[in-house]
Design an enzyme around this catalytic site. Sequence first.
Site, PDB file in Angstrom:
ATOM      1  N   LYS A  90     -27.169 -32.863 -47.986  1.00 16.51           N
ATOM      2  CA  LYS A  90     -27.982 -31.732 -48.458  1.00 16.51           C
ATOM      3  C   LYS A  90     -27.685 -31.303 -49.901  1.00 16.51           C
ATOM      4  O   LYS A  90     -27.741 -30.116 -50.211  1.00 16.51           O
ATOM      5  CB  LYS A  90     -27.796 -30.524 -47.518  1.00 16.51           C
ATOM      6  CG  LYS A  90     -28.235 -30.769 -46.098  1.00 16.51           C
ATOM      7  CD  LYS A  90     -28.005 -29.589 -45.193  1.00 16.51           C
ATOM      8  CE  LYS A  90     -26.580 -29.527 -44.705  1.00 16.51           C
ATOM      9  NZ  LYS A  90     -26.394 -28.669 -43.528  1.00 16.51           N
ATOM     10  N   ASP A 144     -23.300 -26.677 -36.968  1.00 12.98           N
ATOM     11  CA  ASP A 144     -24.339 -25.703 -36.595  1.00 12.98           C
ATOM     12  C   ASP A 144     -25.086 -26.118 -35.325  1.00 12.98           C
ATOM     13  O   ASP A 144     -25.481 -25.264 -34.509  1.00 12.98           O
ATOM     14  CB  ASP A 144     -25.326 -25.418 -37.746  1.00 12.98           C
ATOM     15  CG  ASP A 144     -25.931 -26.659 -38.372  1.00 12.98           C
ATOM     16  OD1 ASP A 144     -25.523 -27.778 -37.995  1.00 12.98           O
ATOM     17  OD2 ASP A 144     -26.790 -26.519 -39.263  1.00 12.98           O
TER      18      ASP A 144
HETATM   19  C1  BGC Z   1     -25.604 -32.372 -41.696  1.00 15.66           C
HETATM   20  C2  BGC Z   1     -25.355 -31.901 -40.284  1.00 15.66           C
HETATM   21  C3  BGC Z   1     -26.020 -30.549 -40.074  1.00 15.66           C
HETATM   22  C4  BGC Z   1     -27.483 -30.628 -40.442  1.00 15.66           C
HETATM   23  C5  BGC Z   1     -28.210 -29.312 -40.253  1.00 15.66           C
HETATM   24  C6  BGC Z   1     -27.095 -32.343 -42.014  1.00 15.66           C
HETATM   25  O1  BGC Z   1     -27.297 -32.648 -43.352  1.00 15.66           O
HETATM   26  O2  BGC Z   1     -25.119 -33.677 -41.864  1.00 15.66           O
HETATM   27  O3  BGC Z   1     -23.971 -31.804 -40.036  1.00 15.66           O
HETATM   28  O4  BGC Z   1     -25.879 -30.200 -38.728  1.00 15.66           O
HETATM   29  O5  BGC Z   1     -27.601 -31.024 -41.786  1.00 15.66           O
HETATM   30  O6  BGC Z   1     -27.625 -28.283 -40.971  1.00 15.66           O
END
Ligand code: BGC
Length: 505
Positions: A192, A227
């Site tokens: 992200k 999460d």
């Molecule tokens: C992460 C996860 C997370 C998800 C939603 C992804 O980019 O790798 O760990 O649960 O985003 O937040």
Amino acid sequence: MGKVAVGVAALAACAVAGVVVGRRVRSRRKWKRVVGVLKELEEACETPVGRLRQVVDAMAVEMHAGLASEGGSKLKMLLTFVDHLPTGSEIGTYYALDFGGTNFRVLRVQLGGRRSLILSQDVEQQPIPQHLMTSTSEDLFDFIASSLKQFVEKEENGSEPSSVRARELGLTFSFPVRQLSIHSGILIKWTKGFSIEDMVGKEVVGLLEAALVRSGLDMRAAVLVNDAVGTLALGHYDDADTVAAVIIGTGTNACYLERADAIIKCQGHLITSGCMAVNMEWGNFWSSHLPRTSYDIDLDLESPNPNDQGFEKMISGIYLGDIVRRVILRMSQESDIFGPVSSRLSIPFILQAPLLAAMHEDDSPELKEVDKILKETLEISEVSLKVRKLVVRICDVVTRRAARLAAAGIAGILKKIGRDGSGGVAGGRSRSDPEMRRTVVAIEGGLYTRYMMFREYLHEALNEILGEDVAQHVILKVTEDGSGIGGALLAAANSSSGVDNVQLL
Ligand code: BGC
């Protein structure tokens, strides 16, 4: 002389007509080129139910592979060490820190000890300053610890904390983490858009606790969770039929309850309840059946994590607007229907998911919202209604594919745990089996909760894949703040005070 004048006038008229016709022909050609680009996109994004079923199967197969051995699949299927979920009997005051996207939040939750009794909750949200997303782990955690300290001081309003029990915190950290225990784990990689290099491979809770010590705040992290795991905890707390949780927001992920004997790679760890929540990290799922376009390939290559998070890059909020931006850029380069190519179209991630949703759901006859966003965000003005309609169509194609793939992912989980009506692992069920158990999937994330077209497409696809008979037993239930409250609940369920284990499956 008169004849000459008439001749000249006729010639001039012909020339004007020629120019007009030429212009029309050119503009028709340009429009044709743009329509060609759209058609190509539509075809490449197609997700007929047959293809979705292939994705479902691939998801279930990869789940098996990821559970069999470490590195057995791109699906990491991470152990969480969460082998009992909150039951509703938890009592006390717990803190939670929810970190995993553009904002981070601190919460204080008071639990009353009877099912569904959250006595009170206070929440404070703060944006993560952009520079901290790529700085050092120390800077990041010092910032978080000092915000947490301010929150605690405000909440406790000068009163002395109990000397018997230290303050306990649920840390929700929403990135791929290899858990060492329920309260410790190592960051595998960032997703992200985060990229704090010195933190990869480090133990997350240790870094937070060191920062808490530096800030002088007496608090211990009782759990470290994702999460999706927090959402599962809150979902299960509210409704005991909850077997899985899905996040579709800035990023995407899923987690579900798996039988201990199916987690081959977990052998040797003690699982007291007979099952464990598995953090799938489904954002990294990959299959040749996924409908991939040239825009996806470029987006991936230009991202900070090429070859990673392939499923997430087709589904989640941070990426969808960027796919649309890339399509508009290509159309703009191939014709002038958007006027001169706007330099804004070359800015990655300028078109965020809420803007995409606003354009897609613009129901004004003149598509005023589309016009406004094109003008204000992309600096594209004066486009015809026909062109605005084209933009809506691009949003539709990209969003529909995302939602349908997310539905296939959910159906893949249901297949793995024998809740898709096909017999699956549980065996022996037929599609019309009246005994098909009520199956709840907790769901969170702005793309699902705030983007109605996305939600509708997802439901429609899940019905297509499962069939009405089975789909009626599958409930997608939005939880309110599972990533935060769920973290606090898990801190309570795993606090030093101890609670009963619960049989989950
Ligand atoms: C992460 C996860 C997370 C998800 C939603 C992804 O980019 O790798 O760990 O649960 O985003 O937040």
